[in-house]
Design a protein around this motif. Structure first.
Motif, PDB file in Angstrom:
ATOM      1  N   LYS A  51      42.683  44.228  31.367  1.00 30.14           N
ATOM      2  CA  LYS A  51      42.862  43.884  32.794  1.00 30.14           C
ATOM      3  C   LYS A  51      44.278  43.417  33.115  1.00 30.14           C
ATOM      4  O   LYS A  51      44.623  43.258  34.273  1.00 30.14           O
ATOM      5  CB  LYS A  51      41.918  42.728  33.165  1.00 30.14           C
ATOM      6  CG  LYS A  51      40.513  43.122  33.506  1.00 30.14           C
ATOM      7  CD  LYS A  51      39.770  41.920  34.100  1.00 30.14           C
ATOM      8  CE  LYS A  51      40.353  41.448  35.405  1.00 30.14           C
ATOM      9  NZ  LYS A  51      39.458  41.497  36.543  1.00 30.14           N
ATOM     10  N   SER A 138      35.390  41.042  36.914  1.00 27.72           N
ATOM     11  CA  SER A 138      35.318  42.304  37.635  1.00 27.72           C
ATOM     12  C   SER A 138      36.214  43.321  36.909  1.00 27.72           C
ATOM     13  O   SER A 138      37.248  42.957  36.365  1.00 27.72           O
ATOM     14  CB  SER A 138      35.759  42.106  39.082  1.00 27.72           C
ATOM     15  OG  SER A 138      36.991  41.406  39.139  1.00 27.72           O
ATOM     16  N   ASN A 140      38.528  45.443  37.277  1.00 22.51           N
ATOM     17  CA  ASN A 140      39.731  45.962  37.924  1.00 22.51           C
ATOM     18  C   ASN A 140      40.953  45.397  37.207  1.00 22.51           C
ATOM     19  O   ASN A 140      40.832  44.457  36.433  1.00 22.51           O
ATOM     20  CB  ASN A 140      39.763  45.528  39.401  1.00 22.51           C
ATOM     21  CG  ASN A 140      39.518  44.037  39.549  1.00 22.51           C
ATOM     22  OD1 ASN A 140      38.375  43.596  39.596  1.00 22.51           O
ATOM     23  ND2 ASN A 140      40.585  43.258  39.593  1.00 22.51           N
ATOM     24  N   SER A 146      38.377  44.906  43.610  1.00 21.23           N
ATOM     25  CA  SER A 146      37.186  44.975  42.763  1.00 21.23           C
ATOM     26  C   SER A 146      36.516  46.334  42.898  1.00 21.23           C
ATOM     27  O   SER A 146      36.474  46.912  43.974  1.00 21.23           O
ATOM     28  CB  SER A 146      36.199  43.875  43.158  1.00 21.23           C
ATOM     29  OG  SER A 146      36.696  42.634  42.750  1.00 21.23           O
ATOM     30  N   GLU A 175      31.811  39.902  45.156  1.00 18.13           N
ATOM     31  CA  GLU A 175      31.478  39.162  43.952  1.00 18.13           C
ATOM     32  C   GLU A 175      30.520  38.011  44.241  1.00 18.13           C
ATOM     33  O   GLU A 175      30.303  37.632  45.401  1.00 18.13           O
ATOM     34  CB  GLU A 175      32.757  38.611  43.299  1.00 18.13           C
ATOM     35  CG  GLU A 175      33.756  39.670  42.881  1.00 18.13           C
ATOM     36  CD  GLU A 175      34.713  40.063  43.992  1.00 18.13           C
ATOM     37  OE1 GLU A 175      34.406  39.783  45.177  1.00 18.13           O
ATOM     38  OE2 GLU A 175      35.753  40.647  43.689  1.00 18.13           O
ATOM     39  N   HIS A 225      44.836  37.423  45.352  1.00 14.10           N
ATOM     40  CA  HIS A 225      43.994  37.797  44.247  1.00 14.10           C
ATOM     41  C   HIS A 225      43.400  39.176  44.489  1.00 14.10           C
ATOM     42  O   HIS A 225      43.544  40.077  43.696  1.00 14.10           O
ATOM     43  CB  HIS A 225      42.912  36.755  44.064  1.00 14.10           C
ATOM     44  CG  HIS A 225      42.186  36.890  42.773  1.00 14.10           C
ATOM     45  ND1 HIS A 225      42.754  36.580  41.577  1.00 14.10           N
ATOM     46  CD2 HIS A 225      40.954  37.334  42.481  1.00 14.10           C
ATOM     47  CE1 HIS A 225      41.885  36.818  40.598  1.00 14.10           C
ATOM     48  NE2 HIS A 225      40.788  37.285  41.126  1.00 14.10           N
ATOM     49  N   TYR A 226      42.746  39.322  45.602  1.00 14.86           N
ATOM     50  CA  TYR A 226      42.138  40.606  45.904  1.00 14.86           C
ATOM     51  C   TYR A 226      43.144  41.367  46.733  1.00 14.86           C
ATOM     52  O   TYR A 226      43.116  41.295  47.941  1.00 14.86           O
ATOM     53  CB  TYR A 226      40.858  40.420  46.692  1.00 14.86           C
ATOM     54  CG  TYR A 226      39.898  39.521  45.979  1.00 14.86           C
ATOM     55  CD1 TYR A 226      39.000  40.057  45.065  1.00 14.86           C
ATOM     56  CD2 TYR A 226      39.909  38.158  46.192  1.00 14.86           C
ATOM     57  CE1 TYR A 226      38.134  39.232  44.385  1.00 14.86           C
ATOM     58  CE2 TYR A 226      39.045  37.340  45.511  1.00 14.86           C
ATOM     59  CZ  TYR A 226      38.159  37.875  44.611  1.00 14.86           C
ATOM     60  OH  TYR A 226      37.308  37.066  43.948  1.00 14.86           O
TER      61      TYR A 226
HETATM   62 MG    MG Z   1      37.821  39.574  39.934  1.00 10.74          MG
END
Ligand code: MG
Ligand code: TXA
Length: 318
Positions: A51, A138, A140, A146, A175, A225-226
Motif C-alpha cells: 500500500k 482498505s 488501495n 477506497s 468504510e 486521506h481519501y
Molecule cells: Mg483506508
C-alpha cells in the motif's frame, strides 16, 4: 494475477495464501480489504509495503465471530459489548485495549487494537478458513480512493497482492464507523457505514477525539486521506461550479445543468445510503477522465451523509 471469482475453491486458495504469510485482497460489505495473517508480523509488514502506507498507521483486525474478537482485547467495557452484540457482523470497528497476542505492527505500537466482524459471506468464510484474524486496511494505495470493486483493487495495487478475490461491488460503499472507548467514554474516530445516530441510541452521545484526548487517535485520520488524483472542490450548489471540458461534476440527487467532461449522480432518489454505496465508484470514474477539477456537491450531514461528507472533506483537503 487477474482477480478471481470468489468461488468456494478460490476462497480456499486465498485462505491458504493467508496461512502461509501471503497477502489476499477480498471483499467486505464496506470496501475491499488487503488482508494478511493478523498474528504474523512479517505478513502484516507486506501490507504496508504493497500500500506504500506509513508504519505509524495501525490496521483493523477482522474476526469471524464475537467469540473470536474477545481474545483480541484485554478489556471490554459494557457499552462496547452492547455495540458488538447489536452491530456485528457489520460496518462498525471498535478500538479497545489490546490483548498481548496482538503484534505491535498491527497497532503501530499503540496499546489499543481496532477490530470488526464484517458482514460479508466471502470475508467471513475467508477468516474462518484462515483460522486466525485477518489484518486488513482498505485495498488501495495510501492516500488513494477506497476500492469497491475487484477492478479498483487491481488498478491500484497491480500484482502486489498474491490473490484478489472478486465478490462484485460492495454493498455499503464507505468504510466502517470507528468507535473507541477512552476513559469509559465512547469516541467517534471515523463516521462510516453505521450511522452515528444509531450508535448513539445504544451508548448515548458520542464524543469527538479532541474532546476526549490530547494526541491524535486515529493516525489514519490524517486530514488528506481519501484523495482522488484530481483536485476536488466542495460546493453548495451548481452556481459555484465552472462547467467545461476540464471539469467534472459529482451531484447528489439532480443532474447538473451545465456541460462537464463527465457528471455522476450519487442518488436520484436523494437516498443517503444509496449515495454512500455509489460514492467511491463515482469518484473513481470521474478521476479517470483527465479533468483538472471535480466539483462535488455537499450532501445532508446526517445518517450516512456524515460518512460521505467526511470523505469529501478529506478529498478536498478542507
Ligand atoms: Mg483506508
Ligand atoms: O470498512 C473498513 O473499515 C475497511 C474494511 C477493509 O474493513 N477497512 C479500513 O481500514 O478502512 P483502513 O486501514 O483503511 O482504516 C482503518 C483506520 C485507520 O485510519 C487507522 O488509523 C484506524 O483505523 N485505526 C486502526 N487501529 C487503530 C487504533 N488502535 N486506534 C485508533 N485508530 C486506529
Amino acid at each position: 494475477m487477474k482477480p478471481l471469482k470468489a468461488t468456494p475453491a478460490n476462497i480456499k486458495r486465498a485462505a491458504a495464501v493467508i496461512r502461509r504469510g501471503g497477502v489476499a485482497a477480498f471483499p467486505t460489505e464496506t470496501v475491499y480489504g488487503l488482508g494478511a495473517d493478523g498474528f504474523n508480523p512479517g505478513a502484516c509488514a507486506r501490507i504496508f509495503e504493497i500500500k506504500k502506507r506509513p508504519r505509524f498507521d495501525p490496521l483493523i483486525l477482522h474476526a469471524a465471530s464475537l467469540a473470536q474478537t474477545k481474545k483480541l482485547f484485554s478489556k471490554i467495557p459494557k457499552p462496547a459489548l452492547k455495540l458488538m452484540k447489536k452491530f456485528w457482523p457489520g460496518p462498525l470497528t471498535l478500538v479497545l485495549p489490546k490483548a498481548k497476542i496482538v503484534p505491535g505492527i498491527v497497532t503501530a505500537g499503540l496499546d489499543t487494537v481496532a477490530v470488526r466482524v464484517p458482514a460479508h459471506p466471502v470475508a467471513l468464510k475467508l477468516i474462518k478458513l484462515s483460522g486466525r484474524p485477518i489484518a486488513a486496511p482498505s485495498a488501495n494505495l495510501f492516500g488513494g480512493l477506497s476500492p469497491i470493486t475487484a477492478r479498483h483493487v487491481k488498478n491500484q495495487l497491480g500484482n502486489g497482492p498474491d490473490i484478489i478475490l472478486d465478490g462484485g461491488k460492495t454493498r455499503v460503499g464507505v468504510e466502517s464507523t470507528i468507535i473507541a472507548f477512552l476513559g469509559g467514554k465512547p469516541v467517534l474516530l471515523r463516521p462510516g457505514g453505521v450511522a452515528v445516530e444509531k450508535i448513539e441510541r445504544t451508548v448515548g452521545k458520542l464524543f469527538t477525539p479532541s474532546g476526549a484526548a490530547k494526541k491524535p487517535l486515529a493516525p489514519g485520520g490524517l486530514k488528506k486521506h481519501y484523495s482522488p488524483a484530481v483536485k476536488l472542490k466542495l460546493i453548495n450548489n451548481e452556481s459555484e461550479a465552472r462547467p467545461g471540458t476540464r471539469s467534472a461534476y459529482l451531484a447528489f440527487s439532480k443532474r447538473p445543468l451545465g456541460k462537464y467532461k463527465k457528471a455522476e449522480l450519487l442518488s436520484a432518489k436523494g437516498c443517503l445510503r444509496e449515495a454512500a454505496a455509489n460514492l467511491f465508484k463515482c469518484l473513481h470514474s470521474l478521476e479517470k477522465k483527465g479533468v483538472e477539477v471535480i466539483y462535488a456537491e455537499r450532501v445532508p450531514c446526517h445518517g450516512l451523509g456524515r460518512a460521505i461528507m467526511d470523505r469529501l472533506k478529506r478529498a478536498s483537503n478542507e
